[in-house]
Design a protein around this motif. Structure first.
Motif, mmCIF file in Angstrom:
data_model
loop_
_atom_site.group_PDB
_atom_site.id
_atom_site.type_symbol
_atom_site.label_atom_id
_atom_site.label_comp_id
_atom_site.label_asym_id
_atom_site.label_seq_id
_atom_site.Cartn_x
_atom_site.Cartn_y
_atom_site.Cartn_z
ATOM 1 N N UNK A 1 0.786 -1.226 0.000
ATOM 2 C CA UNK A 1 0.000 0.000 0.000
ATOM 3 C C UNK A 1 0.816 1.273 0.000
ATOM 4 N N UNK A 2 2.157 1.166 -0.032
ATOM 5 C CA UNK A 2 3.021 2.343 0.042
ATOM 6 C C UNK A 2 3.763 2.603 -1.262
ATOM 7 N N UNK A 3 3.444 1.850 -2.315
ATOM 8 C CA UNK A 3 4.234 1.913 -3.532
ATOM 9 C C UNK A 3 4.176 3.239 -4.257
ATOM 10 N N UNK A 4 3.009 3.877 -4.293
ATOM 11 C CA UNK A 4 2.899 5.140 -5.007
ATOM 12 C C UNK A 4 3.810 6.185 -4.381
ATOM 13 N N UNK A 5 3.704 6.367 -3.092
ATOM 14 C CA UNK A 5 4.477 7.413 -2.425
ATOM 15 C C UNK A 5 5.976 7.202 -2.487
ATOM 16 N N UNK A 6 6.424 5.953 -2.435
ATOM 17 C CA UNK A 6 7.862 5.669 -2.416
ATOM 18 C C UNK A 6 8.409 5.282 -3.790
ATOM 19 N N UNK A 7 7.570 5.315 -4.824
ATOM 20 C CA UNK A 7 7.979 4.826 -6.140
ATOM 21 C C UNK A 7 9.205 5.518 -6.730
ATOM 22 N N UNK A 8 9.384 6.841 -6.561
ATOM 23 C CA UNK A 8 10.576 7.434 -7.181
ATOM 24 C C UNK A 8 11.879 6.821 -6.667
ATOM 25 N N UNK A 9 11.961 6.623 -5.353
ATOM 26 C CA UNK A 9 13.177 6.052 -4.792
ATOM 27 C C UNK A 9 13.256 4.554 -5.027
ATOM 28 N N UNK A 10 12.116 3.869 -4.934
ATOM 29 C CA UNK A 10 12.119 2.420 -5.152
ATOM 30 C C UNK A 10 12.584 2.084 -6.565
#
Length: 414
Positions: free
Chosen positions: A377-386
């Motif tokens: 559930x956290x992929x959108x917010x952390x996507x740039x770094x991930x």
């Protein structure tokens, strides 16, 4: 190289690799951002994350701030802050403990009194024990971001193919030499799996165990309206944040659907620890989802039709009851929402790991395969770094953050 999955994480990795001169092909079984990347709530937060996961979220703040310029298009990013409310002293104690646990992270999070809340979010009538607020948290628009990243990646030379499911990998010995798609083989000595909730099934067919279970959240969007704040607010049984068109995105935070599937029976025991703290939010049921999931194969040959061709887009049923509960609770706390007009509802399914932390790592048993999935559930917010971290691991560059919290091997003893 090949990236499996055209969600926002896979697209960000594709953009990063393309910027570094790597030829990239993104293979998406359905449409770009057709599942959770366009169905999430758009929150970008550090608040209440596990301490080891905070650097991933904090690094993403900087990347989100520069993303519009990077991709040449608005992504709806606003650093407007996120506030979580507490209805009891026990809930405030949880916020206090979290704040103490991240002291070394140099965050701007702070505890709030009821008076602070009334100042930041005026017009309320809730008798809150307090809250926690992080001004540097923010939001972006799922309806804009992934598509803007895809356009920028294409402009840098990436090839993005929709309606092209990857059935399996081509292996020489145990090493990756390509991918088998429904339309034929693509040769590549490096593959990134960013398949979201489908990653477990894909890896299972290769004999690799990735523990993830599905959870479904229902969301509503209101028509443009005068609201109490630009800050995103999470209450005990509601959340809201401003949408780019002037409306609000609303959910019932304590009503997450957990339809039972075979995987719950196979690996559910690995989630006992997380159930002790998060179980009260789950609405467990068994019904058609169980049989729909059971009908999809768990083993198939490369020349056979895969599950990803049978279900191009996961489109779960909307929980209208939960949406009604959210608006009832929200209207009781901020009466301005009594006049809200719902113009759109949808649901999305996330893939949750036992520790609610993603896997961003090489698969040791299959050299050439890297995984970036399980974002809980956290992929959108952390996507740039991930996406950038995945690109770093693939190219051998210095990682943008410490990758050790996201190692695959942490589940080996589970």
């Amino acid at each position: 190289m090949v990236i499996i999955g055209g969600g926002i994480v896979g697209l960000t990795a594709a953009l990063t690799l393309s910027e570094r001169g790597v030829q990239v092909v993104v293979l998406e079984k359905g449409s770009v951002a057709g599942e959770q990347s366009s169905r999430n709530q758009g929150w970008i937060r550090k608040t209440s994350r596990a301490p080891a996961d905070v650097p991933l979220a904090a690094a993403s703040d900087r990347l989100w701030a520069g993303l519009a310029e990077r991709v040449g298009s608005d992504v709806g990013y606003r650093q407007a802050g996120i506030l979580f409310l507490a209805k009891s002293e026990a809930e405030m104690h949880v916020h206090e403990k979290w704040l103490q646990s991240v002291e070394q992270c140099d965050l701007d999070s702070r505890l709030l009194t009821l008076r602070d809340i009334d100042h930041l979010v005026p017009g309320g009538r809730g008798d809150w024990a307090g809250g926690i607020y992080t001004p540097s948290d923010g939001r972006a628009e799922p309806s804009l971001a992934a598509y803007a990243i895809a356009r920028a990646a294409r402009a840098k030379g990436a090839i993005i193919l929709e309606n092209c499911a990857v059935r399996s990998l081509v292996l020489s010995g145990s090493r990756v030499t390509g991918a088998v798609t429904e339309h034929g083989e693509i040769r590549s000595d490096a593959v990134l799996l960013a398949g979201g909730l489908w990653s477990r099934r894909f890896l299972g067919n290769l004999g690799v165990d990735l523990p993830t279970l599905p959870l479904t959240v229902s969301v509503a969007r209101t028509a443009p309206m005068e609201g109490p704040t630009e800050i995103a607010v999470g209450g005990p049984d509601f959340s809201f944040r401003k949408h780019a068109d002037g409306g609000f995105i609303v959910t019932q935070r304590s009503a997450v659907k957990a339809p039972i599937t075979l995987d719950h029976l196979l690996i559910g025991q690995r989630y006992i620890s997380s159930l002790k703290t998060q179980g009260r939010y789950l609405r467990v049921s068994i019904g058609r989802e169980f049989f729909q999931d059971l009908a999809l194969p768990r083993r198939w040959k490369p020349d056979a039709r895969s599950p990803f061709e049978r279900v191009r887009t996961k489109d779960p049923a909307i929980d209208q009851r939960a949406i009604g509960e959210a608006f009832a609770a929200l209207s009781a706390a901020w009466p301005v929402f009594e006049q809200a007009e719902i113009v759109q509802t949808w649901a999305g399914t996330v893939d949750v790991t036992p520790d609610s932390t993603p896997v961003i790592d090489h698969v040791s048993s299959i050299p050439g395969l890297t995984v970036c999935t399980g974002f809980s559930g956290h992929g959108f917010g952390t996507s740039p770094t991930a996406g950038e971290l995945a690109a770093d691991l693939i190219t051998g560059a210095d990682p943008i953050i410490d990758p050790s919290p996201y190692r695959f091997g942490r589940f080996a003893a589970s």
